[in-house]
Design a protein around this motif. Sequence first.
Motif, PDB file in Angstrom:
ATOM      1  N   GLY B 171      -8.804   5.319   1.410  1.00 51.67           N
ATOM      2  CA  GLY B 171      -9.837   4.290   1.338  1.00 51.67           C
ATOM      3  C   GLY B 171      -9.646   3.227   2.393  1.00 51.67           C
ATOM      4  N   VAL B 172      -8.405   2.761   2.545  1.00 55.71           N
ATOM      5  CA  VAL B 172      -8.136   1.738   3.553  1.00 55.71           C
ATOM      6  C   VAL B 172      -8.427   2.294   4.943  1.00 55.71           C
ATOM      7  CG1 VAL B 172      -6.340   0.341   4.633  1.00 55.71           C
ATOM      8  CG2 VAL B 172      -6.456   0.484   2.150  1.00 55.71           C
ATOM      9  N   SER B 173      -7.993   3.542   5.205  1.00 61.34           N
ATOM     10  CA  SER B 173      -8.202   4.113   6.543  1.00 61.34           C
ATOM     11  C   SER B 173      -9.674   4.234   6.873  1.00 61.34           C
ATOM     12  CB  SER B 173      -7.571   5.503   6.661  1.00 61.34           C
ATOM     13  OG  SER B 173      -6.350   5.541   6.024  1.00 61.34           O
ATOM     14  N   ALA B 235     -14.576  -2.413   3.316  1.00 61.90           N
ATOM     15  CA  ALA B 235     -15.751  -2.554   4.172  1.00 61.90           C
ATOM     16  C   ALA B 235     -16.522  -3.836   3.872  1.00 61.90           C
ATOM     17  CB  ALA B 235     -16.666  -1.342   4.002  1.00 61.90           C
ATOM     18  N   SER B 236     -16.375  -4.369   2.665  1.00 57.03           N
ATOM     19  CA  SER B 236     -17.182  -5.533   2.330  1.00 57.03           C
ATOM     20  C   SER B 236     -16.448  -6.855   2.555  1.00 57.03           C
ATOM     21  CB  SER B 236     -17.646  -5.439   0.871  1.00 57.03           C
ATOM     22  OG  SER B 236     -16.545  -5.542   0.005  1.00 57.03           O
ATOM     23  N   VAL B 237     -15.276  -6.806   3.153  1.00 61.57           N
ATOM     24  CA  VAL B 237     -14.562  -8.052   3.442  1.00 61.57           C
ATOM     25  C   VAL B 237     -15.317  -8.832   4.517  1.00 61.57           C
ATOM     26  CG1 VAL B 237     -12.423  -9.072   4.278  1.00 61.57           C
ATOM     27  CG2 VAL B 237     -12.349  -7.030   2.858  1.00 61.57           C
ATOM     28  N   SER B 238     -15.555 -10.085   4.257  1.00 61.26           N
ATOM     29  CA  SER B 238     -16.341 -10.902   5.178  1.00 61.26           C
ATOM     30  C   SER B 238     -15.651 -11.044   6.535  1.00 61.26           C
ATOM     31  CB  SER B 238     -16.559 -12.281   4.564  1.00 61.26           C
ATOM     32  OG  SER B 238     -16.895 -13.207   5.558  1.00 61.26           O
ATOM     33  N   ASN B 239     -16.445 -10.929   7.591  1.00 64.63           N
ATOM     34  CA  ASN B 239     -15.916 -11.076   8.940  1.00 64.63           C
ATOM     35  C   ASN B 239     -15.270 -12.434   9.167  1.00 64.63           C
ATOM     36  OD1 ASN B 239     -16.205  -8.710  10.360  1.00 64.63           O
ATOM     37  ND2 ASN B 239     -18.394  -9.044  10.679  1.00 64.63           N
ATOM     38  N   ALA B 240     -15.734 -13.426   8.425  1.00 61.18           N
ATOM     39  CA  ALA B 240     -15.200 -14.776   8.612  1.00 61.18           C
ATOM     40  C   ALA B 240     -13.689 -14.797   8.398  1.00 61.18           C
ATOM     41  CB  ALA B 240     -15.894 -15.739   7.653  1.00 61.18           C
ATOM     42  N   TYR B 241     -13.211 -13.990   7.437  1.00 63.29           N
ATOM     43  CA  TYR B 241     -11.761 -13.958   7.194  1.00 63.29           C
ATOM     44  C   TYR B 241     -11.015 -13.404   8.403  1.00 63.29           C
ATOM     45  CZ  TYR B 241     -12.773 -14.757   2.245  1.00 63.29           C
ATOM     46  OH  TYR B 241     -13.189 -15.283   1.063  1.00 63.29           O
ATOM     47  N   TYR B 242     -11.588 -12.339   8.986  1.00 62.11           N
ATOM     48  CA  TYR B 242     -10.939 -11.767  10.166  1.00 62.11           C
ATOM     49  C   TYR B 242     -10.946 -12.772  11.318  1.00 62.11           C
ATOM     50  CZ  TYR B 242     -11.346  -7.304   7.727  1.00 62.11           C
ATOM     51  OH  TYR B 242     -11.255  -6.288   6.813  1.00 62.11           O
ATOM     52  N   VAL B 259      -5.153  -9.275   5.174  1.00 70.20           N
ATOM     53  CA  VAL B 259      -6.528  -9.724   5.000  1.00 70.20           C
ATOM     54  C   VAL B 259      -7.347  -8.658   4.267  1.00 70.20           C
ATOM     55  CG1 VAL B 259      -8.611 -10.588   6.113  1.00 70.20           C
ATOM     56  CG2 VAL B 259      -6.378 -11.100   7.106  1.00 70.20           C
ATOM     57  N   ALA B 260      -7.453  -7.474   4.874  1.00 74.09           N
ATOM     58  CA  ALA B 260      -8.335  -6.457   4.296  1.00 74.09           C
ATOM     59  C   ALA B 260      -7.875  -6.031   2.908  1.00 74.09           C
ATOM     60  CB  ALA B 260      -8.400  -5.250   5.236  1.00 74.09           C
ATOM     61  N   ILE B 261      -6.595  -5.720   2.769  1.00 72.89           N
ATOM     62  CA  ILE B 261      -6.124  -5.176   1.491  1.00 72.89           C
ATOM     63  C   ILE B 261      -6.185  -6.206   0.362  1.00 72.89           C
ATOM     64  CG2 ILE B 261      -4.085  -4.270   0.299  1.00 72.89           C
ATOM     65  CD1 ILE B 261      -3.561  -2.572   2.759  1.00 72.89           C
ATOM     66  N   PRO B 262      -5.663  -7.411   0.564  1.00 69.37           N
ATOM     67  CA  PRO B 262      -5.785  -8.379  -0.549  1.00 69.37           C
ATOM     68  C   PRO B 262      -7.236  -8.660  -0.912  1.00 69.37           C
ATOM     69  CG  PRO B 262      -4.340  -9.239   1.160  1.00 69.37           C
ATOM     70  CD  PRO B 262      -4.889  -7.969   1.685  1.00 69.37           C
ATOM     71  N   ALA B 263      -8.090  -8.724   0.089  1.00 73.26           N
ATOM     72  CA  ALA B 263      -9.490  -9.015  -0.213  1.00 73.26           C
ATOM     73  C   ALA B 263     -10.133  -7.855  -0.969  1.00 73.26           C
ATOM     74  CB  ALA B 263     -10.258  -9.298   1.078  1.00 73.26           C
ATOM     75  N   ALA B 264      -9.655  -6.640  -0.702  1.00 66.57           N
ATOM     76  CA  ALA B 264     -10.268  -5.470  -1.335  1.00 66.57           C
ATOM     77  C   ALA B 264      -9.661  -5.164  -2.700  1.00 66.57           C
ATOM     78  CB  ALA B 264     -10.119  -4.244  -0.416  1.00 66.57           C
TER      79      ALA B 264
END
Lengths: 265, 346
Positions: B171-173, B235-242, B259-264
Motif C-alpha cells: 500500500g505504501v509503495s 494518496a490522500s495525504v495533503s501536499n501541504a504536509y510535504y 509524513v506519509a505513513i503517520p498521516a495514513a
Amino acid sequence: MVALARAEPTALDSTGASLTVENVSHAFDIDGAVLPVLDDVSFEARPGEFVALLGPSGCGKSTLLRLVAGLEPPRSGVLREDGNAIIGPFPSRVVVFQDPTLFPWRTVWHNVALGLEAQGILKAQRHRVDAAIELVGLSAFRNAYPHQLSGGMAQRVSLARALVNDPKILVLDEPLGKLDSLTRIAMQTEILSLWQRTGFTALLVTHDVEEAVFLANRVIVFSDRPARIKADIAVDRPYPRHRGDPYLADLRRNILGLLGLDATW
Amino acid sequence: MSTYSASKTVAIAQSAEEGAALSGRSLSLPVSFPSGGIGVFASLAWLAFGVSCLWWPDIGDWPRTSAIAAAAFVLSGIIFVATVAGSRLGRFDAGLQRRAPWLLALALFLTLWEVATAKFAWLPLPFFPPPQSIIEVYTDDLPKLLDSVLASVKLQLGGYAIGAAVGFLTGVSIGWSRGVGYWVHPVLRFIGPLPATAWLPIAFFTFPSSWSASTFLIALATGFPVTVLTWSGVASVSNAYYDVARTLGAKPSFLVLKVAIPAALPHVFVGLFMGLGSSFAVLVVAEMIGVKAGLGWYLQWAQGWAAYANMYAALIVMSLLCSGAITLLFRARDHLLVWQKGVVKW
Ligand SMILES: Nc1ncnc2c1ncn2[C@@H]1O[C@H](COP(=O)(O)OP(=O)(O)OP(=O)(O)O)[C@@H](O)[C@H]1O
Ligand SMILES: [Mg+2]
C-alpha cells in the motif's frame, strides 16, 4: 515606482542571505487554459533586510513565496540566494505558511523539532527546540496536540517550527493573519526583535498595510494578477518605530492609494 | 423523573445511563439500599438460576448440573456482598455497577435456557444442549479444545501478520511511487476482489502443506483490504504536509516514514480491522476443509459425531477469541493514534 529602495542600515549583525529575483514569470495550467500569475518580477533583498510584499488577494504573492522556497521552479527567470540559483527547498530558507499546517499526529514539541529531525541533528540540538517554544510563549503546551491549540497558538507553533532552524531567509506568508489584534501586535514586536537579534533576511506577505510599514525596511506593492511590481517603497525610519508616527501614517495612505483604496482615506 | 422515592431508586432502570443517574442520585437520599439496586437484582437472578438447576429434575444425564448450580450461588453471593459493601471496594465496585444490568440479563437468559432445555425440553434436545452439558465439554474435553485453540491462533497469527505486513508495504509503495502503482494497481484490481476462499482448492494442491496453503489464504484475505486502505491513506495525504517537511530539509525517506505513513495510519487501521474480519472467515473454512486442526476442524468433527454441546462450546470459544483479537487491535489503535482523540469521534 514611488521611491527606489536605498541602502540603509538594517538588522544589527546580519547573518541573513541576499535574495535576488530576476525577471521571474510564472503561470498555472487550469483546465488547459494558462493562468499567468507572476509577470516579470524582479527585486533584490539585501542580507538582513526586511521586505514586505503587499498586493490584492489572489495576485500571486504566495506563489512567489513558493518559488523562493524552491518548492516549484519558475516558468522563466531565476531566483538566487547569495548569488546561487535556487533549485530546490533548503532549510536555510524556511517558510511560515499561510495555514499553520501543523502535523496533527505530533505534539507541539515534536512539531517544532521537525526541521532538526529532518536534518538529522535533533539529538544534539534538543535545547534549541525548547528555546524556540519558549520564545513563542508556549512552554506550557509543549506536550499538547495541535487540535488542542487555538488558531493563534497554532500559528505561533508554526513560527517556532521555522525559527528553530536558524534560517538565513525567513519567508512569512501572512503569519499573523489569524491572530486577534492584541496578540498580533505582541507578535509583531516579537518578530521584529527576533529579526534584529538574529539578522535573518525577512520576506513578509501581509494584507495589513500598517503591519507592513511598521515592520519592514521596504514595501513592495504588487498589481492585480498577473502580479507585476507596482511600487517599491523604502520605509526610511529607524527602529524602534512608533505606531502613531505620522510618517508611517502618510506612507500607509500612499500605499492604500496604490492598492486602489484611497477613497476610504 | 421529578419525584424521588426509594421504590423508584430500586426500580429497574431502562438503560445503563438511567441506571447510573439513579444510583448517583440515590446516594444523596437516605434510602435503605446503599447503591446500585440493580446489583441486588443481579444477585437474585443468579440465585434463581442456581435454584432452577436444582428445583426440577434433569430430563437427561448431565453430571455437571449441581456444579453449575453451586457456581451460580457463589456468583450470586459475590455480587450481593459487593453491592452491599458498595464504594468500599473502590474500582471493583464501579466495574460491577457498570456491568450489573448485563449480569442480570445473563442470569435471566441462563435460567430460561436451563428451564427450556434440561428441565422441560421445550427446545428439541440434541440440538439445544443445556448449559451444564456445555460446561461439561470445557471440563472433560479440555485438552482437545485447547489444542484446537492453539492451532487456530498460530495459523491466524502467522497469516494475519504476513498479510498485514505485505499489504502495508504494498500500500505504501503504490501510494508513494507511480511506477509501482502502474504495475501493481491492475493486479490488485483483478485479483483483490476475489474472495480468498475461492483460491482454496488451488491453494491446497499447489502448496506443499495444507498449513502453508491456509497461511497464504489468510494472508491474502488480510492483505487486500490493508493494501487498498493504506494506499488510499497515503494518496490522500495533503501536499501541504510535504511542502512543510521539504522546506525544513526533509529527504524522501523522511517524507515516507515521518509524513506519509503517520498521516495514513488511521486508514491503515480501518484496513487492519477489515482484514481481521475476512481472515477469520478464511481461517474457519480452511480448517474445516484442509487443515486437520483448529477450531474450525473441531466444529466439523463435533458435527460428524452429532456432538452439539461441543459445537456450542467451540463457537463460544471462537467468538471470545475473535472479539479478543478485535479488542487488542482497538487497544493498539488507541495507543498509536492518541492524537486523533478530539479530532474525530471514535
Ligand atoms: N497549484 C495551483 N494550481 C493552479 N492555480 C494556482 C495554484 N496555486 C495558485 N494558483 C492560482 O494562482 C493565483 C495566485 O495564487 P496565490 O496563492 O499566489 O495568491 P495570493 O496572492 O497569495 O492570494 P492571497 O492573498 O489571497 O493569499 C490564484 O489565482 C490561484 O488560483
Ligand atoms: Mg496567499
